[in-house]
Design a protein around this motif. Structure first.
Motif, PDB file in Angstrom:
ATOM      1  N   GLY A  84       0.789  -1.218   0.000  1.00 50.03           N
ATOM      2  CA  GLY A  84       0.000   0.000   0.000  1.00 50.03           C
ATOM      3  C   GLY A  84       0.820   1.265   0.000  1.00 50.03           C
ATOM      4  O   GLY A  84       0.289   2.368  -0.147  1.00 50.03           O
ATOM      5  N   GLU A  85       2.154   1.143   0.150  1.00 49.81           N
ATOM      6  CA  GLU A  85       3.030   2.312   0.185  1.00 49.81           C
ATOM      7  C   GLU A  85       3.262   2.850  -1.233  1.00 49.81           C
ATOM      8  O   GLU A  85       3.287   2.098  -2.204  1.00 49.81           O
ATOM      9  CB  GLU A  85       4.363   1.897   0.816  1.00 49.81           C
ATOM     10  N   GLN A  86       3.435   4.172  -1.328  1.00 52.87           N
ATOM     11  CA  GLN A  86       3.804   4.794  -2.594  1.00 52.87           C
ATOM     12  C   GLN A  86       5.315   4.643  -2.791  1.00 52.87           C
ATOM     13  O   GLN A  86       6.099   4.959  -1.888  1.00 52.87           O
ATOM     14  CB  GLN A  86       3.415   6.279  -2.598  1.00 52.87           C
ATOM     15  N   VAL A  87       5.716   4.175  -3.964  1.00 55.69           N
ATOM     16  CA  VAL A  87       7.133   3.957  -4.236  1.00 55.69           C
ATOM     17  C   VAL A  87       7.526   4.686  -5.518  1.00 55.69           C
ATOM     18  O   VAL A  87       6.686   4.969  -6.379  1.00 55.69           O
ATOM     19  CB  VAL A  87       7.466   2.459  -4.364  1.00 55.69           C
ATOM     20  N   ALA A  88       8.811   4.964  -5.649  1.00 56.64           N
ATOM     21  CA  ALA A  88       9.352   5.614  -6.845  1.00 56.64           C
ATOM     22  C   ALA A  88       9.939   4.569  -7.768  1.00 56.64           C
ATOM     23  O   ALA A  88      10.344   3.472  -7.333  1.00 56.64           O
ATOM     24  CB  ALA A  88      10.420   6.632  -6.450  1.00 56.64           C
ATOM     25  N   ALA A  89      10.007   4.869  -9.035  1.00 54.85           N
ATOM     26  CA  ALA A  89      10.641   3.968 -10.000  1.00 54.85           C
ATOM     27  C   ALA A  89      12.093   3.740  -9.594  1.00 54.85           C
ATOM     28  O   ALA A  89      12.814   4.680  -9.267  1.00 54.85           O
ATOM     29  CB  ALA A  89      10.569   4.565 -11.399  1.00 54.85           C
ATOM     30  N   ASN A 121       1.507  12.470  -5.991  1.00 51.83           N
ATOM     31  CA  ASN A 121       2.873  12.505  -5.504  1.00 51.83           C
ATOM     32  C   ASN A 121       3.424  11.105  -5.357  1.00 51.83           C
ATOM     33  O   ASN A 121       2.780  10.218  -4.794  1.00 51.83           O
ATOM     34  CB  ASN A 121       2.947  13.194  -4.132  1.00 51.83           C
ATOM     35  N   THR A 122       4.648  10.886  -5.850  1.00 53.40           N
ATOM     36  CA  THR A 122       5.368   9.644  -5.543  1.00 53.40           C
ATOM     37  C   THR A 122       6.162   9.888  -4.280  1.00 53.40           C
ATOM     38  O   THR A 122       6.191  10.995  -3.737  1.00 53.40           O
ATOM     39  CB  THR A 122       6.319   9.268  -6.691  1.00 53.40           C
ATOM     40  N   LYS A 123       6.849   8.859  -3.820  1.00 57.21           N
ATOM     41  CA  LYS A 123       7.622   8.995  -2.593  1.00 57.21           C
ATOM     42  C   LYS A 123       8.695  10.070  -2.728  1.00 57.21           C
ATOM     43  O   LYS A 123       8.898  10.885  -1.827  1.00 57.21           O
ATOM     44  CB  LYS A 123       8.281   7.645  -2.251  1.00 57.21           C
TER      45      LYS A 123
END
Length: 699
Positions: A636-641, A692-694
């Protein structure tokens, strides 16, 4: 062949338990059998039916696949000794071979440990203690900081005195695990944290030491033998500079770097190190030598056991080191003085690993579908392989060692290259082509080696890319497999076999038509995104294959048992198809893998390719079978590429899996979970425009 010293062997034990697995267990069993000793193999569930189990006189199950519950379980090994009457234990290398608690437990049970005493194990098993100890006995050491109990702040303060570049090393353990090169102070905090984490996980001890990084380093080690009566000799040195990520790949004896005077001095230093701890048995003292100053050497560590590369020493001395380990354990004195040790010729060893060099050396697992191992003048193979053997992902990926002896270095290298060309392992990826490319490198041929050579050469190594003839042979072999599945043997491959009578002609898959047979379409996946469709006219006994090459010419292919003819030229060949419909083909001295894709698979993939053209897949799959060692994010966490999601370890290698794109991650794994190759481990729901991403949230 072993040197015939004409010494009868009457040990106080008649049964030896080999507390190891794989090729080293087979190698120890071989010497024990020659000496008339009964052998006991031990195994985990993953090794049920392994070659060492088959070759021993008795075998005892230790437990499930994880090493902590089997090969590292001291109580289970002791129970196996008692159940079989084993009077001695040979630990091989790895696992419990340098474990002082294991040696003490055996002694308490009245069982002989084929290795050094507890004092030697204790001192040399701790890099910090070992370095300080040998320095006090006149053995040169690399400048550095080696004190127990230093925290990261104290290490950072000491780093300035050591000087950059420097090397971080775990005090416990070996094999390069947890070692980090640091160019400057800005890299130090992150490197210390990573080294501590790996050291704690791998060795149960996160103590670290710092050493000056020697430029153009060469790794040279000296083989020693010591008895229980005070005699210590060395058997010359081995060059082990060809390494990748601190793991040795190719070793040789003697080193092409050292002259006779340096050889004598480094050998004497190794003997001093061994004598300083009252060493007994076979051991190896490892030194760092700068290619820029070959007359200087520095102690790195002592391995208080047999080394993987011991066969090259055996080949140039004629001595069986396992035999002398057993004789010394039986309290026999050494039969050779130092001035009687002679080195004859040159020997080179290559380690055959289950790994895929073209995919970042990811560990490989699978079943050995076909096997051919070399033989001949000056060639030796120490192997754990056997046809039908399942290679698990639970242990070190080394499968075998191919060793060649020659009157000089050039002859040894030529023989080794020929031996590797004649090695065939079908059913899993290996590093055989990579080994041959290294041996062909001009710097390797000239003996201009250092521990960074492989890393520098890797990007330019000319790995083979399957071309038209390869595709043609693969297509005809795939057609033969499809025919056999349909009950249609080919006369050239199955003489005397008739087709199954109950297979209707329109179900045979042989291009049958009421008039003349039609050309058949064979679809092969030669790699990610490399699907090729090949037209085959005829049968595997004689086919014309159109591969869509630039000249458009068809290639004539004929399969034979153990061979293939391509445009009139006959080559040795082997092929087999595994349960996943992967065709493994050895042809022209190379092994290649092709996925055989049927019509349903092609139809299924077509819309997928249309829908995801130019896009990253939101699915994250494990590239190898293994164990989850760390999970870096929550579901469920937002992550970046590019952000690390989790780490998977197999065969002593840790691989980080990262997010292919930014978004919300879904995963349900925890450390300790087992995953299969290709298993879905995480899914990323792409971020909506403006979300927003992380990285953006913390900008």
């Amino acid at each position: 062949m072993p040197v015939d010293l004409r010494i009868p062997f009457e040990p106080p034990f008649d049964t030896v338990l080999v507390a190891n697995r794989g090729e080293i267990a087979c190698r120890v069993i071989r010497t024990c059998a020659r000496l008339g000793l009964r052998t006991v193999a031990v195994y985990s569930d993953a090794d049920d039916g392994a070659r060492h189990v088959r070759e021993a006189d008795l075998a005892v199950r230790l437990g499930p696949a994880p090493a902590a519950q089997s090969y590292l379980d001291i109580e289970a090994v002791l129970a196996a000794c008692k159940a079989t009457g084993a009077g001695a234990v040979h630990p091989g290398y790895g696992f419990l071979s340098e474990n002082a608690a294991f040696a003490e437990a055996l002694a308490a049970a009245g069982i002989i440990f084929v290795g050094p005493g507890v004092r030697a194990l204790g001192i040399m098993g701790d890099k910090i203690r070992a370095k300080n100890h040998v320095a006090s006995h006149g053995v040169p050491v690399v400048p550095g900081v080696a004190r127990a109990g230093l925290d990261d702040g104290e290490l950072a303060a000491a780093a300035g005195q050591v000087g950059y570049p420097l090397l971080i090393k775990p005090s416990a353990g070996g094999g390069g695990k947890g070692m980090h090169a640091v160019a400057g102070p800005e890299e130090l905090p992150a490197a210390l944290a990573a080294a501590r984490r790996v050291a704690a996980a791998a060795f149960g001890d996160d103590t670290l030491l710092l050493e000056r990084l020697v430029r153009s380093p060469r790794h040279i080690e000296v083989q020693v033998l010591a008895d229980n009566h005070g005699a210590v000799i060395h058997l010359g040195e081995r060059e082990c500079s060809l390494q990748r990520r601190h793991q040795k790949v190719i070793e040789e004896a003697p080193s092409p770097l050292l002259d006779a005077g340096t050889r004598a001095r480094i050998g004497a230093a190794a003997c001093r190190a061994a004598a300083s701890v009252g060493y007994s048995g076979a051991g190896t003292v490892e030194f760092l030598v700068s290619d820029e100053a070959p007359d200087e050497f520095f102690f790195m560590e002592m391995n208080t056991r047999l080394q993987v590369e011991h066969p090259v020493t055996e080949m140039v001395t004629g001595l069986d080191l396992v035999e002398w380990q057993l004789r010394i354990a039986a309290d026999e004195p050494l039969a050779l003085a130092q001035d009687e040790v002679q080195l004859h010729g040159h020997a080179v060893e290559a380690r055959v690993y289950a790994e895929n060099p073209e995919q970042g050396f990811l560990p490989a697992a699978g079943t050995v579908l076909a096997l051919a191992e070399p033989a001949g003048e000056g060639v030796r193979v120490d192997s754990s392989l056997a046809p039908g053997l399942r290679i698990p992902a639970s242990y070190d990926p080394m499968l075998s060692k191919v060793i060649a002896w020659g009157a000089d270095r050039n002859q040894a290298l030529r023989r080794l290259e020929q031996a590797l060309a004649g090695t065939v392992v079908l059913g899993l990826h290996t590093n055989l082509e990579y080994l041959r490319l290294l041996l062909a490198d001009p710097q390797v041929r000239a003996g201009r080696l250092d521990t960074g050579l492989i890393e520098r050469k890797l990007p330019s190594l000319p790995f083979h890319r399957p071309g038209g003839p390869d595709l043609a042979v693969a297509a005809v072999a795939a057609l033969a497999w499809q025919r056999r599945r349909a009950g249609l043997p080919d006369p050239a491959l199955d003489p005397g076999r008739e087709p199954a009578a109950d297979v209707p002609p329109w179900r045979r898959g042989d291009g049958w038509r009421p008039g003349a047979p039609a050309a058949q379409l064979v679809s092969l996946a030669a790699g990610p995104g490399e699907d090729r469709q090949v037209q085959v006219a005829g049968t595997p006994g004689r086919a014309r294959v159109g591969t869509g090459g630039p000249d458009g010419a068809a290639i004539e292919v004929m399969l034979h048992p153990g061979a293939v003819t391509v445009d009139g030229v006959r080559y040795p060949a082997a092929w087999a198809v595994d349960e996943e419909a992967t065709l493994w083909l050895n042809y022209g001295g190379r092994t290649m893998a092709f996925g055989i894709r049927d019509r349903d698979q092609r139809l299924h993939q077509a819309p997928e390719q249309l829908g995801h053209a130019g896009e990253s897949s939101p699915e994250v799959r494990s590239p190898m079978p293994g164990t989850v060692t760390a999970v870096a994010v929550r579901s469920g966490e937002q992550v970046a590429a590019g952000q690390t999601l989790l780490s998977v370890e197999a065969m002593k290698m840790e691989h980080r899996l990262t997010a292919p794109l930014a978004g919300e991650v879904t995963l349900n794994l925890k450390p300790g979970d087992l995953v299969k190759a290709g298993q879905l481990v995480a899914v990323i729901r792409p971020a909506e425009p403006g979300q927003n991403t992380k990285d953006e949230a913390h900008a």
